[in-house]
Each structure stands twice: as structure tokens, then as C-alpha cells.
Design an enzyme around this catalytic site. Structure first.
Site, PDB file in Angstrom:
ATOM      1  CG  ASN A 110      -1.895  -1.160   1.195  1.00  0.00           C
ATOM      2  OD1 ASN A 110      -1.923  -1.913   0.218  1.00  0.00           O
ATOM      3  ND2 ASN A 110      -2.668  -1.314   2.256  1.00  0.00           N
ATOM      4  CG  HIS A 156     -19.287  37.308 -30.410  1.00  0.00           C
ATOM      5  ND1 HIS A 156     -20.112  36.896 -29.400  1.00  0.00           N
ATOM      6  CD2 HIS A 156     -18.767  38.500 -29.996  1.00  0.00           C
ATOM      7  CE1 HIS A 156     -20.125  37.798 -28.425  1.00  0.00           C
ATOM      8  NE2 HIS A 156     -19.300  38.771 -28.764  1.00  0.00           N
ATOM      9  CB  SER A 277      -9.555  12.700 -49.865  1.00  0.00           C
ATOM     10  OG  SER A 277     -10.611  11.935 -50.409  1.00  0.00           O
ATOM     11  CE  LYS A 283     -10.870  17.697 -48.204  1.00  0.00           C
ATOM     12  NZ  LYS A 283     -11.869  16.744 -47.676  1.00  0.00           N
ATOM     13  CD  GLU A 290      -9.569  16.725 -39.427  1.00  0.00           C
ATOM     14  OE1 GLU A 290     -10.712  16.885 -39.854  1.00  0.00           O
ATOM     15  OE2 GLU A 290      -8.706  16.048 -40.028  1.00  0.00           O
ATOM     16  CD  GLN A 322      -4.568  -3.432  -9.332  1.00  0.00           C
ATOM     17  OE1 GLN A 322      -3.898  -3.878  -8.415  1.00  0.00           O
ATOM     18  NE2 GLN A 322      -5.259  -4.219 -10.143  1.00  0.00           N
TER      19      GLN A 322
HETATM   20  N1  ARG Z   1      -1.303  -3.362  -7.354  1.00  0.00           N
HETATM   21  C1  ARG Z   1      -1.795  -2.714  -6.209  1.00  0.00           C
HETATM   22  C2  ARG Z   1      -2.298  -1.303  -6.559  1.00  0.00           C
HETATM   23  O1  ARG Z   1      -1.973  -0.810  -7.568  1.00  0.00           O
HETATM   24  C3  ARG Z   1      -0.705  -2.586  -5.180  1.00  0.00           C
HETATM   25  C4  ARG Z   1      -1.216  -2.484  -3.786  1.00  0.00           C
HETATM   26  C5  ARG Z   1      -1.827  -3.785  -3.376  1.00  0.00           C
HETATM   27  N2  ARG Z   1      -2.210  -3.759  -2.015  1.00  0.00           N
HETATM   28  C6  ARG Z   1      -3.057  -4.670  -1.509  1.00  0.00           C
HETATM   29  N3  ARG Z   1      -3.341  -4.575  -0.267  1.00  0.00           N
HETATM   30  N4  ARG Z   1      -3.600  -5.597  -2.258  1.00  0.00           N
HETATM   31  O2  ARG Z   1      -3.051  -0.726  -5.840  1.00  0.00           O
END
Ligand code: ARG
Length: 467
Positions: A110, A156, A277, A283, A290, A322
Site C-alpha cells: 500500500n 464571436h 483523401s 484534398k 483534428e 489500483q
Molecule cells: N497493485 C496494487 C495497486 O496498484 C498494489 C497495492 C496492493 N495492495 C493490496 N493490499 N492488495 O493498488
């Protein structure tokens, strides 16, 4: 080995397993993951978790992973790695054995993903800022080359007043300089180390968070582990800043599409960036503009995707987070690819200065100057406006411009008109009238060019250097 299989009796449904993996896209974060892992390993050594032999083995293993990834793109074709964190662990263990598992001591994916994304955003910002600097340079050069050429400015989408071509081009330089400034502010908030935040409550080992941050060249550490592991504001801010770039490019693209049409005829499309084109032999189409116009939608859409993903998400980490990765990659890669192409287009396009000038000299674009002539002779502005409006109407009825009216005809609208009015109605006089900072009078535009050159040069020198 999975990173979490101990408490599970059943194996994963293969369809689900493959579907929930992030490695197919988060392999982009390998460089950041390795950098963050090196810093973590050094902190583990300082904290006494690794001995010096283990640290050396881990650092060498991480370097080898980097080398192999650089040497062959197939190296990351690992269909079992769940994500970039798992990939590095798997590779490390296969290179140095079970010591590789020690790298994960006291940390959580995390905080790792939060750190990787922060480092990625930091590098991406430097790259976009540097490309914005080059784009500004191209606009600036075209502005400098355009000298005293004039064109109509529109409100405008109706011709309003004449301006210098340089003045118009500098408007875009202003937008892109603002974008670069916005990105620099985002960088400041992204460049903070979350490492040591653990899964949600903080690391379980006594790690020197400041040393890890210094190792990663981050000037500060996050203050709260719950926030640090669940915060993606910096991703949203970055993609939002990119959406401003996209927005500005889309306005530019729209003008190029209009101005290159036969009806405007201001710009000759560069052949190297246009296609023809298959049906109509005559063209030449403004494909680049674009596609820029349409791709801006893709970038702007990612802001919404991120907002909706983050909205109402309780603290702290959820797998939802994620899903913030791909919007980030999509937005960045879209802008990163566009900027050099737009720059090439700008350098190659040809301006039809003569036609621009003709359009700047017709269509009563000196009407406000005529009213100003009367204002300078004491007529209240509203009345002067009325008088000139009537003169315009009369000219339209007789298919002429204001300066084609005889003095007697003009004096029928106001006796204050004298011979010297004609000198005020010419293109050069009308341009010179707008003599305020930020206005289109040639002396002011010359100053603006110098000022813009200073700002662009400072951006180009500092795109990668930060306090
Ligand atoms: N691949 C996960 C993400 O991008 C990494 C973190 C995963 N943590 C977990 N507790 N499963 O968020």
C-alpha cells in the site's frame, strides 16, 4: 510464491486471477519500484534488520533487475506476477535466493504503490514541462519571425480588431507557460515520501523515514499513514493539470482547422503532417489538428474517471485505487506524444501573411478607432459609438469601407470629423492605438516578445531543476 497465500486453502479462479492483476500496466513503474526498494533496503540495514552482506546482495539483485529490464523488453513478460511489487520480489528471489524475501520486511504494497506513483508523477511532470518549454520556443520563434504582420482578431468568430500575428501567437505561449507553472505546483505536493507508512498504521519496524525520503530526493515525508496510503490527490492534480494542456491544445487545433480552410486561407497545412483523401484528389486534410482536438477528450475524460473512482472511498487503501493507474498513464502518454508533434507542425506550417493582412484591413475593423477619434474630440463614448455605427451602416449600403467615404459624407454623421481622420483609420494607426501593456501596439508586442523569451528560457533551463 504469492505475497499472501498462507491463509488461503483454495487457489484463485484463473479468470479472476488474471483479471485483477495490475502488472500488465504497472510494469511502467519498475524504475520507481526499484528506486524505492533500494532506499527501503538501506533503511533496513540502518535499522539492523539486514546485515551488510544481505544489503549488498539485495542492492546488487535490484541493479541486475534494472539491467535485464533495460536489455530486453521480454524480461517483464511475467504472467504470474500480480503487480510490479510481486514481480520485483520474484525476480530478486530467483537471483539471490531467500534473502530476497527480507526486502519486504516492515513494508506494505500500500505504501509502495503510493511511493512509486509519486515518483512517476514527479518524473512525468519534468518531462511534460521540458516539452512545453520546447513548444513555447517554437511559438515564440514563429512570433519573432512574423515581424509587423497583422491579422484579424475575432470575437464571436466575427472579425473584431486587427492584431499583430505575433500578438496572437503569444496568446498561446501564455497558456502553455501557465500550464508549466501549474505543473510545478503539482510537483511540489507530489514530491513527498510516503514510505514508512506501512499498510495503514505506520511501519512495524523502526525505519528512518527521513533518510528514506532523502535517499529518494524527496524534501519531505507524509504526516499521516492513513492519508498517505489512501491519497491519490497528486494523481488527480497532475491529470487535471494535463487536462488544461489538452484544453489549450484543443483550442489551438480548432483554430488551425479553421484557419487552414479555403474560407480563411491564413495557413498552408504542412504536408508532412497532413493526409489526402482516397476519393477526392484535391484534398489535403488537417489530420494532426483534428486528432489533437479529439485526443484532448481522452485526457479530459481521465479526470472524471479519477474523480469518480476516488469519490466516497472510505479510508484507507482499497483495491479501487489500483484503477487510478491507467487514467494517469493514459493522460500522460497522450500529452507526452502530442507535444513534440504539435511543435513540429508549428515549425513547418506556412502563414499566408498577405491574405491575413488583407482580412485585417477590411470589414470595418477600424470602426472603434473612428469612434475613438471622436472621443478624443470630446464626444461621449456612447454617442461616438452611435455616430460611427450609422457611418458603418451607410458604408455597407453603398458597399464601401469607412475610409472610402468622403470627408463630406463623414461630416454628415459628425461635424467633428476632419481630414486627419483618414490617418487614424489605416491599419498601422489602428494597431498603434492599442498602446497599453498587453495590447497589440507594435512597441508593446516587442516588449511582450522580450518578456516571453525570458520566461520561456527560464522554463527551458529549469524544467528539470527544482528547489
Ligand atoms: N497493485 C496494487 C495497486 O496498484 C498494489 C497495492 C496492493 N495492495 C493490496 N493490499 N492488495 O493498488
Amino acid at each position: 510464491m504469492k505475497m499472501w497465500s498462507g491463509r488461503f486453502r483454495q487457489s484463485l479462479d484463473p479468470g479472476f486471477e488474471n483479471w485483477q492483476r495490475s502488472f500488465p500496466f504497472d510494469r511502467r513503474l519498475l524504475g520507481q519500484e526499484l528506486a524505492a526498494s533500494r532506499a527501503h533496503a538501506r533503511a533496513l540495514r540502518t535499522g539492523g534488520v539486514l546485515d551488510s552482506g544481505e544489503l549488498i546482495a539485495i542492492l546488487r539483485g535490484l541493479d541486475q533487475i534494472a539491467e535485464q529490464a533495460a536489455a530486453s523488453p521480454e524480461f517483464t513478460n511475467d504472467h504470474e506476477a500480480e503487480d510490479v511489487h510481486h514481480f520485483v520480489e520474484r525476480q530478486l528471489v530467483s537471483l539471490i535466493g531467500e534473502t530476497g524475501y527480507k526486502l519486504h520486511s516492515g513494508r506494505s504494497r500500500n505504501e509502495q504503490i503510493a511511493a512509486d506513483l509519486r515518483l512517476y508523477v514527479r518524473e512525468a511532470i519534468d518531462q511534460v514541462r521540458s516539452k512545453l518549454g520546447e513548444l513555447c520556443e517554437a511559438f515564440l520563434e514563429r512570433a519573432e519571425q512574423s515581424g509587423s504582420s497583422a491579422m484579424p482578431a475575432y470575437t464571436h468568430l466575427q472579425r473584431a480588431e486587427p492584431v499583430l500575428v505575433a500578438h496572437w501567437l503569444l496568446a498561446y505561449v501564455e497558456m502553455f507557460l501557465r500550464d508549466a507553472g501549474r505543473l510545478e505546483e503539482v510537483r511540489r505536493r507530489a514530491n513527498i515520501s510516503p514510505l514508512g507508512s506501512g499498510a495503514v498504521a505506520g511501519a512495524t519496524l523502526a525505519l528512518d523515514r527521513d533518510a528514506i525520503a532523502a535517499d529518494l530526493d524527496c524534501p519531505a515525508i507524509t504526516a499521516n499513514s492513513i492519508d498517505a496510503t489512501s491519497d491519490r490527490d497528486f494523481v488527480l492534480e497532475f491529470v487535471n493539470a494535463l487536462s488544461f494542456v489538452a484544453l489549450h491544445l484543443s483550442r489551438w487545433a480548432e483554430e488551425m482547422i479553421l484557419f487552414s480552410s479555403g474560407e480563411f486561407g491564413f495557413i498552408e497545412l504542412p504536408e508532412a503532417y497532413s493526409t489526402g483523401s482516397s476519393a477526392m484528389p484535391q484534398k489535403k486534410n488537417p489530420d494532426l489538428a483534428e486528432l489533437v482536438r479529439a485526443k484532448s477528450a481522452r485526457v479530459i475524460g481521465q479526470v472524471t474517471a479519477l474523480l469518480v473512482t476516488l469519490k466516497a472511498l472510505p479510508l484507507a487503501y482499497h483495491k479501487d485505487l489500483q484503477e487510478t493507474q491507467e487514467p494517469l498513464f493514459t493522460a500522460f502518454e497522450t500529452i507526452d506524444a502530442l507535444l513534440p508533434l504539435v511543435r513540429g507542425w508549428i515549425e513547418a506550417a506556412e502563414f499566408n501573411f498577405q491574405h491575413m493582412r488583407e482580412r485585417a484591413q477590411s470589414g470595418f475593423m477600424n470602426a472603434w478607432a473612428a469612434a475613438t477619434y471622436l472621443v478624443n474630440r470630446g464626444v461621449p463614448s456612447r454617442l461616438a459609438h452611435e455616430v460611427v455605427g450609422r457611418a458603418v451602416q451607410f458604408s455597407l449600403d453603398t458597399d464601401r469601407e469607412l475610409e472610402d467615404l468622403s470627408l463630406d459624407e463623414l461630416r454628415a454623421f459628425s461635424p467633428l470629423f476632419a481630414e486627419d481622420v483618414y490617418a487614424c483609420l489605416g491599419l498601422e494607426a489602428v494597431l498603434a492605438l492599442h498602446d497599453v501593456p498587453g495590447g497589440t501596439a507594435p512597441t508593446r508586442v516587442r516588449q511582450a516578445l522580450e518578456e516571453a523569451r525570458r520566461k520561456v528560457e527560464s522554463l527551458r533551463e529549469n524544467a528539470h531543476a527544482h528547489a
